[in-house]
Design a protein around this motif. Structure first.
Motif, PDB file in Angstrom:
ATOM      1  N   UNK A 224      58.591  -7.358  19.660  1.00 23.90           N
ATOM      2  CA  UNK A 224      57.992  -6.043  19.374  1.00 23.90           C
ATOM      3  C   UNK A 224      58.447  -4.997  20.378  1.00 23.90           C
ATOM      4  N   UNK A 225      58.713  -5.432  21.622  1.00 29.47           N
ATOM      5  CA  UNK A 225      59.066  -4.462  22.663  1.00 29.47           C
ATOM      6  C   UNK A 225      60.580  -4.284  22.814  1.00 29.47           C
ATOM      7  N   UNK A 226      61.322  -4.637  21.775  1.00 32.24           N
ATOM      8  CA  UNK A 226      62.767  -4.386  21.768  1.00 32.24           C
ATOM      9  C   UNK A 226      63.041  -3.247  20.794  1.00 32.24           C
ATOM     10  N   UNK A 227      63.769  -2.237  21.252  1.00 34.98           N
ATOM     11  CA  UNK A 227      64.110  -1.103  20.384  1.00 34.98           C
ATOM     12  C   UNK A 227      65.534  -1.329  19.861  1.00 34.98           C
ATOM     13  N   UNK A 228      65.665  -1.448  18.553  1.00 36.57           N
ATOM     14  CA  UNK A 228      66.954  -1.850  17.986  1.00 36.57           C
ATOM     15  C   UNK A 228      67.482  -0.812  17.003  1.00 36.57           C
ATOM     16  N   UNK A 229      68.722  -0.417  17.218  1.00 35.35           N
ATOM     17  CA  UNK A 229      69.405   0.515  16.309  1.00 35.35           C
ATOM     18  C   UNK A 229      70.592  -0.233  15.706  1.00 35.35           C
ATOM     19  N   UNK A 230      70.758  -0.165  14.404  1.00 36.60           N
ATOM     20  CA  UNK A 230      71.866  -0.869  13.747  1.00 36.60           C
ATOM     21  C   UNK A 230      72.662   0.122  12.901  1.00 36.60           C
ATOM     22  N   UNK A 231      73.957   0.247  13.203  1.00 34.41           N
ATOM     23  CA  UNK A 231      74.853   1.073  12.386  1.00 34.41           C
ATOM     24  C   UNK A 231      75.455   0.144  11.342  1.00 34.41           C
ATOM     25  N   UNK A 232      75.219   0.380  10.081  1.00 34.19           N
ATOM     26  CA  UNK A 232      75.634  -0.604   9.064  1.00 34.19           C
ATOM     27  C   UNK A 232      75.959   0.036   7.718  1.00 34.19           C
ATOM     28  N   UNK A 233      76.603  -0.770   6.881  1.00 33.78           N
ATOM     29  CA  UNK A 233      76.793  -0.411   5.467  1.00 33.78           C
ATOM     30  C   UNK A 233      75.665  -0.975   4.616  1.00 33.78           C
ATOM     31  N   UNK A 234      75.101  -2.108   5.054  1.00 32.21           N
ATOM     32  CA  UNK A 234      74.171  -2.859   4.205  1.00 32.21           C
ATOM     33  C   UNK A 234      72.947  -3.353   4.971  1.00 32.21           C
ATOM     34  N   UNK A 235      71.963  -3.769   4.209  1.00 33.62           N
ATOM     35  CA  UNK A 235      70.759  -4.378   4.789  1.00 33.62           C
ATOM     36  C   UNK A 235      71.061  -5.819   5.148  1.00 33.62           C
ATOM     37  N   UNK A 236      71.826  -6.023   6.210  1.00 35.73           N
ATOM     38  CA  UNK A 236      72.166  -7.373   6.640  1.00 35.73           C
ATOM     39  C   UNK A 236      70.944  -8.044   7.268  1.00 35.73           C
ATOM     40  N   UNK A 237      71.092  -9.317   7.610  1.00 32.32           N
ATOM     41  CA  UNK A 237      70.017 -10.021   8.327  1.00 32.32           C
ATOM     42  C   UNK A 237      69.666  -9.296   9.630  1.00 32.32           C
ATOM     43  N   UNK A 238      70.685  -8.705  10.256  1.00 32.54           N
ATOM     44  CA  UNK A 238      70.442  -7.981  11.510  1.00 32.54           C
ATOM     45  C   UNK A 238      69.727  -6.656  11.242  1.00 32.54           C
ATOM     46  N   UNK A 239      70.202  -5.934  10.235  1.00 32.02           N
ATOM     47  CA  UNK A 239      69.601  -4.630   9.925  1.00 32.02           C
ATOM     48  C   UNK A 239      68.112  -4.777   9.616  1.00 32.02           C
TER      49      UNK A 239
ATOM     50  N   UNK B  34      82.382  -0.739  -1.407  1.00 32.35           N
ATOM     51  CA  UNK B  34      82.168   0.656  -1.006  1.00 32.35           C
ATOM     52  C   UNK B  34      81.090   1.327  -1.868  1.00 32.35           C
ATOM     53  N   UNK B  35      81.147   1.082  -3.180  1.00 28.79           N
ATOM     54  CA  UNK B  35      80.180   1.732  -4.087  1.00 28.79           C
ATOM     55  C   UNK B  35      79.037   0.793  -4.479  1.00 28.79           C
ATOM     56  N   UNK B  36      78.807  -0.201  -3.658  1.00 29.69           N
ATOM     57  CA  UNK B  36      77.761  -1.197  -3.936  1.00 29.69           C
ATOM     58  C   UNK B  36      76.399  -0.492  -4.084  1.00 29.69           C
ATOM     59  N   UNK B  37      75.620  -0.852  -5.104  1.00 19.95           N
ATOM     60  CA  UNK B  37      74.322  -0.184  -5.277  1.00 19.95           C
ATOM     61  C   UNK B  37      73.386  -0.352  -4.082  1.00 19.95           C
TER      62      UNK B  37
END
Ligand SMILES: Nc1nc2c(c(=O)[nH]1)N[C@H]1C(S)=C(S)[C@@H](COP(=O)(O)OP(=O)(O)OC[C@H]3O[C@@H](n4cnc5c(=O)[nH]c(N)nc54)[C@H](O)[C@@H]3O)O[C@H]1N2
Ligand SMILES: Nc1nc2c(c(=O)[nH]1)N[C@H]1C(S)=C(S)[C@@H](COP(=O)(O)OP(=O)(O)OC[C@H]3O[C@@H](n4cnc5c(=O)[nH]c(N)nc54)[C@H](O)[C@@H]3O)O[C@H]1N2
Ligand code: SF4
Ligand SMILES: [Mo]
Length: 705
Positions: A424-439, A69-72
């Motif tokens: 490039x022509x895909x618009x992607x929104x990611x709801x996340x806690x962290x900078x995952x591979x997907x984010x 939760x408090x990860x830098x």
């Protein structure tokens, strides 16, 4: 913007207070958590001693929850892409800028024509299992929009379907009664890693003299602690179950009365099973005949002595082509010996159908208003992101909204998945806690709250208690709940589409928590103690009464036959049978690592340190044949791709099978890939599920130790 009423009790600020919640993770145990809060800060998370299944104990992963939760590296502000796709370069933006832009982009796609919104795809799974923070306002939002539907198959689709077609639902034994069993077969499950609180019941049974047998290609932490371990080849479980039936029949270890009264299709199943003498199954499974006959003696012996025999299946055995059939074959076994007569007998794979969740109220499919958008299978996201528009497929996917999932790491055939996300022509929104591979591939990353920061209500697939999660702390940084993000997106869409102004888009989380079960669960009890036990008979099928169309345990399924499938369970060989390909002679499975939960926690350093490095376990014979030594950096490869990791020569691996423990973040691996570089998008016999453990590979040294 609508505001959320986070609590009817004030969040404590001065003296240390304990707040009762629920573990959000995709784990059968659904533990009751107690968070100790001091000055608005979560100091510690521990297991609730008052909740019988949790019994005051959490797994190592979640006892480190405050570290997560408090990860830098926690994402604290909305971020907009500032570099090339996938570069992971972002700049902070305000919520208003992010939400207005996202709503505008989605609107531009949706308003192009009558079915144009299908070019938008939500992609979510069980990052949180909470009913509110998963599919409530989010589902309403995408239904109103008319976006593509997602078939959420990535975990349990084949086995779930197998169970439904046999027992009538995701139903089975109550987990606490395993403690009274005299024989427990742990089938396709590393319980110590992935179902710890079941293991505690199994240990109690062991102390009372029960025999524990594990059926698993890998000598897992659990297998090595059982009395016996049957290390069959991946994807051969149905052959083993059918041979077991053969032995029960040959020796007449059958409960004829139970079979006559409470099952359907016995004569046909009998004929099928008699085609599976132990010698045939032993060949298919790659195990000694004596292991099969001994297992049958143990199982049949329970019936003769009137002792309860129990089977704990888990989803590990159904991630292969014949996964649905395997679960069906195993789910037939208890009826043959009348094990269901005892409360400590029967089988448990999942208990989730027991929960009277009001999905209509939460997800509001009526908002589709007669529209029938296409459905995308989340397993084939790699191929589907790369598909052009066609009459058969519909429009190409142009926008993707990801929440509660990390598909770039966890979906099969990563090469394709990455190529899709990199469009490039895909618009992607990611709801996340962290900078995952997907984010890393997002156009916008939106910071989401963790379980300590929001309300939710839960079911469980490993016990039969409903749990409530209260927020223990205020949202960290500028994080918002998933629900709040979709509420605010709906408000932005509402400028042009009045449908988004429906009151269902402003419903509060607390109200959603109450709506999830309606009157079926005493919400005041949930508020008081954090959990409520469903009223379910001790031995649910002692007198039959299965929730199938016939009310019987359906050995033969007319519903499957109507779909053009085999009405009886059978052994369905893997897509990529072990040893069948000269170029890729090894079968690879990729079961969970104990200290990660799928790809969650890989970035928590203390847990990553416990796992060490990405590894592939190999049997000494297979390593010797390739001149591989423990500690060598190896290349595991097939025609889909290559995965670089360390070889560990280990008794955990059986000959012919390598174990590539999952699921590392690609960017934390040795060469920017993970095990899903090798897995395929091929589907299961039922349920259109993934076949992660049905994967032929070769291994070669890249760099000697
Ligand atoms: N620590 C931890 N806990 C977890 C998870 C995690 O990643 N880490 N994942 C969670 C999730 S998403 C789920 S779905 C659940 C259940 O998750 P599962 O993936 O079912 O997890 P396990 O119980 O570990 O079961 C996998 C076991 O099945 C074995 N196996 C592989 N192929 C076969 C086969 O063909 N036949 C048989 N008999 N066995 C096979 C593997 O070797 C492994 O020991 O656990 C949850 N709990
Ligand atoms: N090779 C191989 N691949 C596998 C498996 C395997 O055994 N082998 N297991 C498969 C199985 S069983 C499963 S279930 C899937 C799981 O795949 P996923 O459901 O994608 O699970 P995770 O990898 O845990 O990723 C969940 C993500 O959700 C985020 N998250 C958690 N809570 C919240 C929240 O409240 N809000 C938002 N916005 N985000 C949140 C977490 O930070 C995390 O990054 O993976 C599958 N992939
Ligand atoms: S991951 Fe499973 S065992 Fe660990 S705390 Fe959560 S529910 Fe309990
Ligand atoms: Mo899963």
């Amino acid at each position: 913007m609508p505001t959320m009423h986070v609590s009817d009790l004030p969040i404590p600020v001065s003296k240390a207070t304990d707040v009762i919640g629920a573990c959000p993770h995709d784990c059968p145990d659904t533990c009751s958590l107690v968070t100790t809060v001091q000055n608005g800060v979560a100091a510690k998370v521990h297991g609730n001693p008052a909740h019988p299944h949790t019994d005051g104990v959490l797994c190592t992963k979640v006892s480190r929850y405050t570290e997560r939760t408090y990860h830098p590296e926690r994402i604290l502000h909305p971020l907009k892409r500032s570099g090339p796709k996938g570069s992971g370069q972002f700049e902070p933006v305000s919520w208003e800028v992010a939400l207005t832009d996202i709503a505008g982009r989605l609107k531009a796609i949706a308003t192009r024509g009558p079915h144009a919104a299908q070019a938008i795809l939500p992609y979510s799974y069980a990052g949180t299992m909470g009913l509110v923070q998963s599919e409530s306002i989010a589902a309403r939002f995408f239904h109103q929009l008319g976006a593509s539907l997602l078939n959420r198959t990535i975990c349990a689709a084949a086995g779930g379907e197998g169970l439904v077609q046999t027992l009538g639902g995701k139903v089975g034994m109550r987990v606490e009664f395993f403690a009274e069993s005299k024989l427990i077969i742990i089938w396709g499950s590393n319980s110590i890693a992935s179902n710890l609180h079941f293991w505690r019941y199994a240990q109690a049974a062991k102390r009372n003299g029960a025999k524990l047998i594990c059926v698993d290609p890998r000598r897992s932490e659990t297998a090595e602690k059982c009395h016996e371990h049957i290390a069959l080849l991946p994807g051969t479980d149905a052959a083993l179950a059918l041979a077991l039936m053969h032995e029960l029949i040959s020796n007449d270890w059958l409960d004829h009365e139970y079979i006559a009264q409470h099952t359907l299709g016995w004569e046909a199943l009998r004929e099928r099973a008699l085609q599976w003498p132990p010698e045939r199954a032993a060949q298919v499974c790659g195990i000694p005949v004596a292991q099969i006959t001994s297992l049958a003696r143990d199982y049949g012996g329970c019936m003769q002595r009137g002792e309860p025999a129990a089977i704990r299946m888990n989803y590990g055995l159904q991630r292969v082509k014949g996964g649905g059939n395997a679960v069906r074959a195993i789910a037939c076994l208890p009826a043959l010996i009348g094990a269901w007569r005892h409360r400590a007998g029967g089988v448990l794979l999942s208990s989730s159908s027991q929960f009277p969740v009001n999905k209509q109220a939460l997800q509001r499919p009526d908002l589709l208003a007669g529209r029938a958008p296409r459905t995308i299978n989340m397993v084939t996201i790699g191929d589907d992101l790369l598909r052009a528009a066609s009459a058969e497929f519909g429009p190409a996917i142009e926008a993707l909204v990801v929440y509660n999932s990390n598909p770039v790491a966890v979906a099969p055939d990563s090469g394709k998945v990455v190529a899709g996300f990199a469009r490039e022509n895909l618009f992607t929104v990611v709801l996340e806690h962290f900078h995952t591979d997907t984010a890393d591939y997002a156009d916008y990353i939106l910071p989401a709250t963790t379980q300590l920061e929001h309300w939710d209500v839960h079911l469980s697939y490993g016990h039969t208690d409903v749990l409530l999660n209260r927020p223990a702390i205020a949202p960290v940084g500028e994080a918002k709940t998933n629900t709040q993000i979709f509420r605010e997106l709906a408000a932005c869409m509402g400028h042009d589409d009045a449908g988004f102004l429906d009151p269902c888009f402003t419903e509060t989380d607390e109200s959603l928590c109450r709506a999830a079960y309606g009157k079926a669960v005493d919400f005041d009890l949930l508020l008081r103690q954090g959990f409520a036990t469903l009223a379910i008979p001790d031995a649910p099928f002692a007198q039959g009464g299965f929730p199938t169309p016939s009310g019987r345990c359906e050995f033969f399924s007319a519903r499957l036959q109507a779909q053009g499938l085999d009405g009886l369970p059978d052994h369905v060989p893997n897509h990529e049978v072990a040893g069948a390909s000269p170029a890729f002679p090894l079968a690879m499975i990729s079961p969970p690592a104990r200290n990660f939960l799928n790809s969650t926690f890989v970035n928590v350093k203390s847990l990553r340190d416990l796992e060490g490095e990405p590894i592939v376990e190999m049997h000494a014979d297979d390593a010797l044949a390739r001149a591989i030594e423990s500690g060598d950096v190896v290349r595991v490869f097939n025609l889909r791709g290559a995965y670089v990791c360390k070889a560990v020569i280990s008794k955990r691996a059986r000959p012919g099978v390598v174990n590539g423990l999952g699921v590392w973040w690609r960017k934390l691996g040795l060469a920017g890939t993970n095990v899903n570089e090798l897995t395929s998008q091929k589907l299961t016999d039922m349920g259109a599920g993934p076949t992660f453990y049905d994967c032929a590979v070769e291994v070669a040294t890249l760099q000697a130790k």
